[in-house]
Design an enzyme around this catalytic site. Structure first.
Site, PDB file in Angstrom:
ATOM      1  N   LEU A  42       0.852  -1.177   0.000  1.00 22.87           N
ATOM      2  CA  LEU A  42       0.000   0.000   0.000  1.00 22.87           C
ATOM      3  C   LEU A  42       0.890   1.230   0.000  1.00 22.87           C
ATOM      4  CD1 LEU A  42      -2.654  -0.922   2.743  1.00 22.87           C
ATOM      5  CD2 LEU A  42      -2.939  -1.001   0.256  1.00 22.87           C
ATOM      6  N   ASP A  43       0.402   2.313  -0.601  1.00 26.03           N
ATOM      7  CA  ASP A  43       1.135   3.580  -0.541  1.00 26.03           C
ATOM      8  C   ASP A  43       1.276   4.011   0.917  1.00 26.03           C
ATOM      9  OD1 ASP A  43       1.101   3.635  -3.301  1.00 26.03           O
ATOM     10  OD2 ASP A  43      -0.515   5.109  -3.442  1.00 26.03           O
ATOM     11  N   ARG A  44       2.351   4.721   1.198  1.00 24.43           N
ATOM     12  CA  ARG A  44       2.546   5.291   2.530  1.00 24.43           C
ATOM     13  C   ARG A  44       1.306   6.108   2.891  1.00 24.43           C
ATOM     14  NH1 ARG A  44       4.533  10.212   4.241  1.00 24.43           N
ATOM     15  NH2 ARG A  44       4.934  10.778   2.092  1.00 24.43           N
TER      16      ARG A  44
END
Length: 179
Positions: free
Chosen positions: A7-9
Protein backbone atom coordinates in the site's frame (compact mmCIF):
# COMPACT_ATOMS: atom_id res chain seq x y z
CA UNK A 1 8.39 -11.58 5.57
CA UNK A 2 7.26 -12.05 1.96
CA UNK A 3 5.00 -9.21 0.75
CA UNK A 4 2.66 -10.05 -2.13
CA UNK A 5 1.70 -6.40 -2.75
CA UNK A 6 1.95 -3.10 -0.92
CA UNK A 7 0.00 0.00 0.00
CA UNK A 8 1.14 3.58 -0.54
CA UNK A 9 2.55 5.29 2.53
CA UNK A 10 -0.34 6.66 4.65
CA UNK A 11 -2.93 4.41 2.99
CA UNK A 12 -4.59 2.22 5.59
CA UNK A 13 -6.01 -1.27 5.35
CA UNK A 14 -5.27 -4.82 4.34
CA UNK A 15 -2.19 -6.27 2.66
CA UNK A 16 -1.25 -9.83 1.69
CA UNK A 17 1.94 -11.27 3.16
CA UNK A 18 3.03 -14.84 2.41
CA UNK A 19 4.61 -17.00 5.12
CA UNK A 20 6.90 -18.74 2.63
CA UNK A 21 8.78 -17.50 -0.44
CA UNK A 22 7.16 -20.26 -2.55
CA UNK A 23 3.73 -18.88 -1.68
CA UNK A 24 4.82 -15.35 -2.50
CA UNK A 25 6.01 -16.56 -5.90
CA UNK A 26 2.79 -18.50 -6.51
CA UNK A 27 0.67 -15.45 -5.71
CA UNK A 28 2.65 -13.01 -7.86
CA UNK A 29 3.63 -15.01 -10.96
CA UNK A 30 0.99 -16.27 -13.42
CA UNK A 31 1.01 -20.01 -14.03
CA UNK A 32 3.43 -20.80 -11.20
CA UNK A 33 3.12 -24.00 -9.19
CA UNK A 34 3.67 -24.77 -5.55
CA UNK A 35 6.25 -27.58 -5.28
CA UNK A 36 7.83 -29.65 -2.57
CA UNK A 37 5.78 -30.86 0.36
CA UNK A 38 2.83 -28.66 -0.60
CA UNK A 39 -0.08 -29.55 -2.87
CA UNK A 40 0.40 -28.65 -6.53
CA UNK A 41 -2.05 -26.18 -8.04
CA UNK A 42 -1.67 -24.51 -11.39
CA UNK A 43 -2.74 -20.91 -10.86
CA UNK A 44 -4.39 -19.43 -13.91
CA UNK A 45 -6.83 -17.01 -12.28
CA UNK A 46 -6.29 -13.61 -10.71
CA UNK A 47 -4.54 -14.18 -7.38
CA UNK A 48 -6.21 -11.51 -5.31
CA UNK A 49 -8.91 -8.91 -5.59
CA UNK A 50 -8.71 -5.58 -3.77
CA UNK A 51 -11.42 -3.08 -2.86
CA UNK A 52 -10.89 0.36 -1.36
CA UNK A 53 -12.88 3.18 0.19
CA UNK A 54 -11.82 6.75 -0.56
CA UNK A 55 -13.00 10.26 0.25
CA UNK A 56 -13.06 13.06 -2.32
CA UNK A 57 -14.34 16.62 -2.45
CA UNK A 58 -17.32 16.92 -4.74
CA UNK A 59 -19.72 14.52 -6.39
CA UNK A 60 -18.65 12.44 -9.38
CA UNK A 61 -20.78 13.11 -12.49
CA UNK A 62 -21.77 9.43 -12.72
CA UNK A 63 -22.53 7.27 -9.67
CA UNK A 64 -20.64 4.34 -11.21
CA UNK A 65 -17.88 4.32 -13.77
CA UNK A 66 -14.54 3.13 -15.03
CA UNK A 67 -11.35 5.14 -15.33
CA UNK A 68 -9.08 3.49 -17.87
CA UNK A 69 -6.21 5.87 -18.43
CA UNK A 70 -2.59 4.71 -18.87
CA UNK A 71 -0.19 5.68 -16.08
CA UNK A 72 3.45 6.70 -16.48
CA UNK A 73 6.15 8.17 -14.24
CA UNK A 74 6.11 11.97 -14.16
CA UNK A 75 9.10 13.17 -16.22
CA UNK A 76 10.32 15.42 -13.40
CA UNK A 77 9.87 13.01 -10.48
CA UNK A 78 10.86 9.52 -9.40
CA UNK A 79 7.80 9.36 -7.11
CA UNK A 80 4.91 11.10 -8.84
CA UNK A 81 2.86 9.49 -11.63
CA UNK A 82 0.70 10.98 -14.37
CA UNK A 83 -1.87 9.78 -16.87
CA UNK A 84 -0.11 9.61 -20.22
CA UNK A 85 -0.71 7.84 -23.54
CA UNK A 86 2.87 6.51 -23.18
CA UNK A 87 2.06 4.85 -19.85
CA UNK A 88 1.02 1.36 -18.84
CA UNK A 89 -2.62 0.33 -19.08
CA UNK A 90 -4.52 0.97 -15.82
CA UNK A 91 -8.18 0.39 -14.98
CA UNK A 92 -10.07 1.52 -11.88
CA UNK A 93 -13.78 0.91 -11.24
CA UNK A 94 -15.62 3.28 -8.90
CA UNK A 95 -19.02 3.63 -7.28
CA UNK A 96 -20.31 6.45 -5.07
CA UNK A 97 -21.50 4.98 -1.76
CA UNK A 98 -22.53 8.14 0.13
CA UNK A 99 -22.44 11.93 -0.11
CA UNK A 100 -22.23 14.40 2.79
CA UNK A 101 -21.47 18.15 2.91
CA UNK A 102 -20.01 18.18 -0.61
CA UNK A 103 -17.79 15.15 0.00
CA UNK A 104 -18.21 11.68 -1.48
CA UNK A 105 -17.33 8.28 -0.07
CA UNK A 106 -16.49 6.07 -3.01
CA UNK A 107 -15.74 2.38 -3.37
CA UNK A 108 -12.96 1.49 -5.80
CA UNK A 109 -11.81 -1.78 -7.32
CA UNK A 110 -8.53 -2.18 -9.13
CA UNK A 111 -8.35 -4.26 -12.28
CA UNK A 112 -4.63 -3.43 -12.56
CA UNK A 113 -2.15 -2.45 -9.86
CA UNK A 114 -0.06 0.50 -10.96
CA UNK A 115 1.85 2.70 -8.53
CA UNK A 116 -0.48 5.38 -7.08
CA UNK A 117 -3.21 4.17 -9.47
CA UNK A 118 -6.27 5.32 -7.50
CA UNK A 119 -4.64 8.60 -6.52
CA UNK A 120 -3.54 9.39 -10.08
CA UNK A 121 -6.81 8.35 -11.71
CA UNK A 122 -9.01 10.38 -9.38
CA UNK A 123 -6.76 13.45 -9.60
CA UNK A 124 -6.70 13.20 -13.40
CA UNK A 125 -10.50 13.50 -13.58
CA UNK A 126 -10.52 16.44 -11.15
CA UNK A 127 -11.36 14.63 -7.89
CA UNK A 128 -8.14 14.08 -5.91
CA UNK A 129 -8.34 12.18 -2.63
CA UNK A 130 -8.91 14.33 0.43
CA UNK A 131 -5.57 14.92 2.16
CA UNK A 132 -3.43 13.75 -0.77
CA UNK A 133 -0.50 16.17 -0.70
CA UNK A 134 1.14 14.67 -3.80
CA UNK A 135 -1.88 14.91 -6.13
CA UNK A 136 -3.67 18.05 -4.96
CA UNK A 137 -6.11 16.86 -2.29
CA UNK A 138 -7.55 19.22 0.30
CA UNK A 139 -5.90 18.93 3.77
CA UNK A 140 -8.62 20.79 5.69
CA UNK A 141 -10.34 17.69 7.12
CA UNK A 142 -7.68 14.93 7.06
CA UNK A 143 -3.87 15.06 6.99
CA UNK A 144 -3.21 11.94 4.88
CA UNK A 145 -4.69 10.62 1.69
CA UNK A 146 -8.18 9.35 2.53
CA UNK A 147 -7.73 5.87 1.12
CA UNK A 148 -8.40 2.55 2.87
CA UNK A 149 -8.01 -1.01 1.56
CA UNK A 150 -11.11 -2.52 3.19
CA UNK A 151 -11.55 -5.85 1.37
CA UNK A 152 -9.21 -8.53 0.03
CA UNK A 153 -10.02 -11.82 -1.62
CA UNK A 154 -7.00 -14.07 -1.95
CA UNK A 155 -6.70 -17.37 -3.78
CA UNK A 156 -5.01 -19.89 -1.48
CA UNK A 157 -2.62 -21.89 -3.69
CA UNK A 158 -2.28 -24.62 -1.07
CA UNK A 159 -5.91 -25.74 -1.11
CA UNK A 160 -7.53 -23.88 -4.02
CA UNK A 161 -9.95 -22.00 -1.74
CA UNK A 162 -10.56 -18.26 -1.66
CA UNK A 163 -9.96 -16.31 1.54
CA UNK A 164 -12.02 -13.14 1.99
CA UNK A 165 -11.19 -10.55 4.70
CA UNK A 166 -12.57 -7.10 5.58
CA UNK A 167 -11.30 -4.10 7.54
CA UNK A 168 -13.41 -1.28 9.00
CA UNK A 169 -12.98 2.27 7.73
CA UNK A 170 -10.60 4.09 10.12
CA UNK A 171 -11.90 6.80 12.45
CA UNK A 172 -10.00 9.64 10.75
CA UNK A 173 -11.82 8.96 7.47
CA UNK A 174 -15.21 8.69 9.21
CA UNK A 175 -14.60 12.01 11.00
CA UNK A 176 -13.43 13.68 7.76
CA UNK A 177 -16.57 12.54 5.94
CA UNK A 178 -18.86 14.12 8.56
CA UNK A 179 -16.94 17.42 8.99
Amino acid sequence: FHPVHRLDRNTTGLVVVAKLPQLQSALTQPGSRIKGNMQKHNITQKFFHRSYFALINGILPQRKGIIDLPIARHPDSIIQRICSPDGQYAETHYETVAVNNGKSLIKLELKTGRTHQIRVHLASIGYPLLGDDLYGGNHAVINRQALHAYHLEVFNPLNGETISVYSDIPQDMIQAFYK
